[in-house]
Scaffold this active site. Structure first.
Site, PDB file in Angstrom:
ATOM      1  N   ASN A 167       0.815  -1.215   0.000  1.00 10.81           N
ATOM      2  CA  ASN A 167       0.000   0.000   0.000  1.00 10.81           C
ATOM      3  C   ASN A 167       0.850   1.266   0.000  1.00 10.81           C
ATOM      4  O   ASN A 167       0.347   2.370   0.171  1.00 10.81           O
ATOM      5  CB  ASN A 167      -0.946   0.010   1.197  1.00 10.81           C
ATOM      6  N   HIS A 222       3.090   2.482   2.092  1.00 10.01           N
ATOM      7  CA  HIS A 222       3.377   3.185   3.337  1.00 10.01           C
ATOM      8  C   HIS A 222       3.963   2.190   4.326  1.00 10.01           C
ATOM      9  O   HIS A 222       4.002   0.986   4.067  1.00 10.01           O
ATOM     10  CB  HIS A 222       2.140   3.892   3.895  1.00 10.01           C
ATOM     11  N   CYS A 269       2.663   6.654   7.682  1.00  8.30           N
ATOM     12  CA  CYS A 269       4.064   7.070   7.685  1.00  8.30           C
ATOM     13  C   CYS A 269       4.693   6.671   6.359  1.00  8.30           C
ATOM     14  O   CYS A 269       4.497   5.544   5.884  1.00  8.30           O
ATOM     15  CB  CYS A 269       4.793   6.401   8.855  1.00  8.30           C
TER      16      CYS A 269
END
Length: 370
Positions: free
Chosen positions: A268, A270, A305
């Site tokens: 994904n 991240h 993040c």
């Protein structure tokens, strides 16, 4: 090979490669009854083949490829849907690289296995593997699942070569997402050695904004869910329901400047949710690591993040629990005191101070060495 566009005009024989084709008209199926290929001085006949519209051929081919891959994975992995088809069980052998300094599996190992069995469950019911269990509607709308909350309790840690069996199922969670629960057992005796629950929400992979679960996605998911509510933590006021208090600043302990590795990023794009667990534990004081083992961890994921972020891990003691004996509230012996410790945690961006994750951990005294 077939053309990338469906034939609409009549094709006529040609002799360049001494190959004869039949007429393809009006996008209907037709049969080549015999095809002859010449290679040098050799000539061979090929069995009749079926020709169809390119879009139909592609769909059938992809479906066949999907079925083949699924059957191969099912053959190799030690998991399957339960008899009612509403949950999934899989067995895992604890590998040597999954154990830590205590010679037992780490909490990150548990979290990775939970994620793995959840993904395998989704794949077994036909969801895509290219975006962590995305449905057909989700892929059309560029939507992905992201974790918003995770709670894990571990009652006994398995050792290297132990076999664990994990059962998982998913259910609706209001209008904003879904929940997934797990039960972890020692396969040798059926003992429950851990439980976990989580909440998941949808994010648009293009805008990186959260989006409500629409009816189409809900229908695709709920058909594979238990019809009545089933919880890994059915007890009232269990720890999975506790709100995580905000950590006061300054914190007692800190580990600053943590940098995501490339390997921490998932499909994904991240940082994967398991990496946050390792970051939270980085700021636990060493004396706790030496004398205690993690019993439970709760994480609230607040922001994703990325690879270029720098993260600070902050920790403070929440309380020390003293066990009491009898009904008069008398204190237990000093030997029993301080058996449990609780900590509050925060992961925040070093640059702007934005909160990425909020967590709470409980620790118990390590068992006596056998």
């Amino acid at each position: 090979m077939f053309s990338t566009t469906a034939p609409t005009a009549t094709t006529t024989p040609y002799n360049k490669n001494n190959k004869t084709t039949t007429t393809l008209k009006n996008n209907l199926l037709s049969t080549i009854t015999a095809t002859q290929f010449r290679s040098g001085n050799r000539c061979r006949r090929v069995s009749p083949v079926m020709v169809m519209k390119t879009d139909e051929l592609t769909a059938v081919g992809l479906e066949k490829e999907k079925e083949n891959k699924k059957s191969l994975a099912d053959e190799l992995r030690l998991g399957s849907l339960t008899e009612d088809g509403l949950s999934y069980k899989e067995k895992f052998i604890v590998r040597c690289y999954e154990v830590g300094i205590n010679k037992t599996a780490t909490v990150e190992t548990f979290a990775n296995l939970l994620q793995e069995v959840g993904g395998n469950h989704a794949q077994s019911v036909g969801f895509s593997t290219d975006g962590f269990a995305t449905t057909i509607t989700m892929r059309k709308m560029h939507l992905i699942w992201v974790t918003s909350r995770m709670h894990i309790e571990i009652y006994r840690y398995p050792a290297w070569s132990d076999v664990v069996e994990i059962e998982t199922w998913c259910q609706g969670e209001g209008r904003i997402g879904t929940r997934r629960d797990w039960i972890i057992k020692d396969y040798s005796n059926g003992e429950v050695i851990g439980r976990a629950t989580s909440k998941w929400v949808m994010m648009n992979s293009d805008t990186r904004r959260l989006q409500k679960v629409n009816d189409a996605v809900r229908d695709e998911v709920l058909i594979h869910c238990p019809k009545t509510l089933r919880l890994a933590f059915p007890e009232e006021n269990n720890n999975s329901l506790k709100k995580i208090a905000k950590l006061d600043d300054p914190a007692e302990y800190s580990r600053l400047g943590l940098v995501p590795r490339r390997a921490d990023l998932d499909m994904n794009k991240h940082v994967n949710n398991v990496t946050y667990i390792g970051w939270v534990l980085e700021s636990i004081p060493q004396e706790v690591i030496d004398t205690h083992e993690l019993q439970s961890i709760t994480l609230d994921y607040r922001r994703e993040c990325q690879h270029d972020d720098v993260v600070d891990s902050l920790t403070s003691s929440e309380s020390l629990v003293t066990k009491l004996e009898g009904s008069n509230g008398s204190a237990s012996s000093p030997k029993e005191e301080n058996d449990m410790s609780q900590f509050l945690h925060i992961l925040r961006s070093s640059g702007d101070g934005l909160e990425l994750n909020r967590a709470r951990t409980e620790w118990r005294k390590k068992p006596a060495k056998r």
